[in-house]
Design an enzyme around this catalytic site. Structure first.
Site, PDB file in Angstrom:
ATOM      1  N   ALA A  16       2.834   5.799  -5.225  1.00  0.00           N
ATOM      2  CA  ALA A  16       1.521   5.492  -4.669  1.00  0.00           C
ATOM      3  C   ALA A  16       1.236   6.517  -3.581  1.00  0.00           C
ATOM      4  O   ALA A  16       2.162   7.048  -2.953  1.00  0.00           O
ATOM      5  CB  ALA A  16       1.470   4.083  -4.096  1.00  0.00           C
ATOM      6  N   SER A  17      -0.045   6.796  -3.370  1.00  0.00           N
ATOM      7  CA  SER A  17      -0.403   7.888  -2.469  1.00  0.00           C
ATOM      8  C   SER A  17      -0.311   7.524  -0.997  1.00  0.00           C
ATOM      9  O   SER A  17      -0.015   8.372  -0.157  1.00  0.00           O
ATOM     10  CB  SER A  17      -1.825   8.373  -2.775  1.00  0.00           C
ATOM     11  OG  SER A  17      -1.903   8.869  -4.100  1.00  0.00           O
ATOM     12  N   THR A  18      -0.589   6.272  -0.655  1.00  0.00           N
ATOM     13  CA  THR A  18      -0.647   5.894   0.751  1.00  0.00           C
ATOM     14  C   THR A  18       0.258   4.712   1.039  1.00  0.00           C
ATOM     15  O   THR A  18       0.694   3.997   0.134  1.00  0.00           O
ATOM     16  CB  THR A  18      -2.087   5.511   1.162  1.00  0.00           C
ATOM     17  OG1 THR A  18      -2.464   4.299   0.482  1.00  0.00           O
ATOM     18  CG2 THR A  18      -3.079   6.607   0.782  1.00  0.00           C
TER      19      THR A  18
END
Length: 223
Positions: A16-18
């Protein structure tokens, strides 16, 4: 034509990016795919890092753990790459050198690579088709990333011009808990799991706490 039969381990990659997103969200879908195809997942490798960067320790730990013929299983190609062309070529070369099969749930042509008993010709054919489609989807993922970043910059600039931009709210409670765990001597891996954050977040808070400590020492010296 002689079939090649060997032990094939599946290693699942989740990203996941964040910090606010759940990297393990797709674990159920990957387990279901493995069960449907008679595969057993040897390990899950999850991290909260940008797909536009090669600085992804869990991805490279996965690659290091693989033996030739093992499978890298992921939900979508964009979980693996939102990289620019040069970095994508580097990652592809690493995967190719280690002779790892890539299977993505959003790339049905890759599903044939889940069969350990494919003959050499079929494997080469599917590998060639897969490589071409992986390149295409990786390029689309990169373009989507760049388009979203551009729209975000434009939106921020517009909000700034209107005096309405306040930036991303800081999670003070979480950051305070991380600072206390750092002060208590907890390892970064433990903190990462407990706070569900990236190592970059821990590094930033550690640097802030160190800087705050310097200022406190300076004030004490002036008394």
């Amino acid at each position: 034509m002689k079939l090649r039969v060997f032990i094939m381990l599946v290693r699942a990659y989740l990203r996941a990016s964040t910090d606010e997103q759940d990297a393990n969200r797709a674990k159920g879908a990957l387990k279901a795919f493995a069960t449907e195809h008679g595969l057993k997942i040897a390990g899950f490798y999850a991290e909260n890092e940008s797909g536009a960067s090669l600085k992804r320790p869990e991805l490279f730990r996965l690659l290091a753990d693989c033996e030739p013929g093992d499978v890298l299983l992921t939900e979508q190609v964009d979980r693996l790459s939102r990289l620019n062309a040069a970095d994508w070529e580097m990652l592809k070369a690493e995967i190719a050198n280690r002779q790892i099969r890539v299977i993505a749930l959003d790339l049905p042509t890759s599903w044939a690579m889940a069969r350990p008993d494919v003959n050499a010709f079929t494997e080469r054919m599917f590998s060639a088709v897969n490589a071409m489609l992986l390149d295409m989807l990786a390029a689309i993922s990169r373009k989507d990333y760049e388009d979203r970043r551009r729209r975000q910059r434009e939106g921020i600039q517009k909000a700034k011009s209107a005096g309405a931009y306040k930036g991303r709210p800081v999670d003070e409670a979480r950051n305070g808990a991380i600072a206390k765990m750092l002060e208590g001597g907890q390892s970064w891996s433990t903190i990462q799991k407990a706070a569900k954050c990236s190592r970059s977040t821990i590094a930033r808070i550690a640097a802030q706490e160190k800087e705050a400590g310097r200022h406190e020492s300076s004030r004490g010296g002036l008394k």
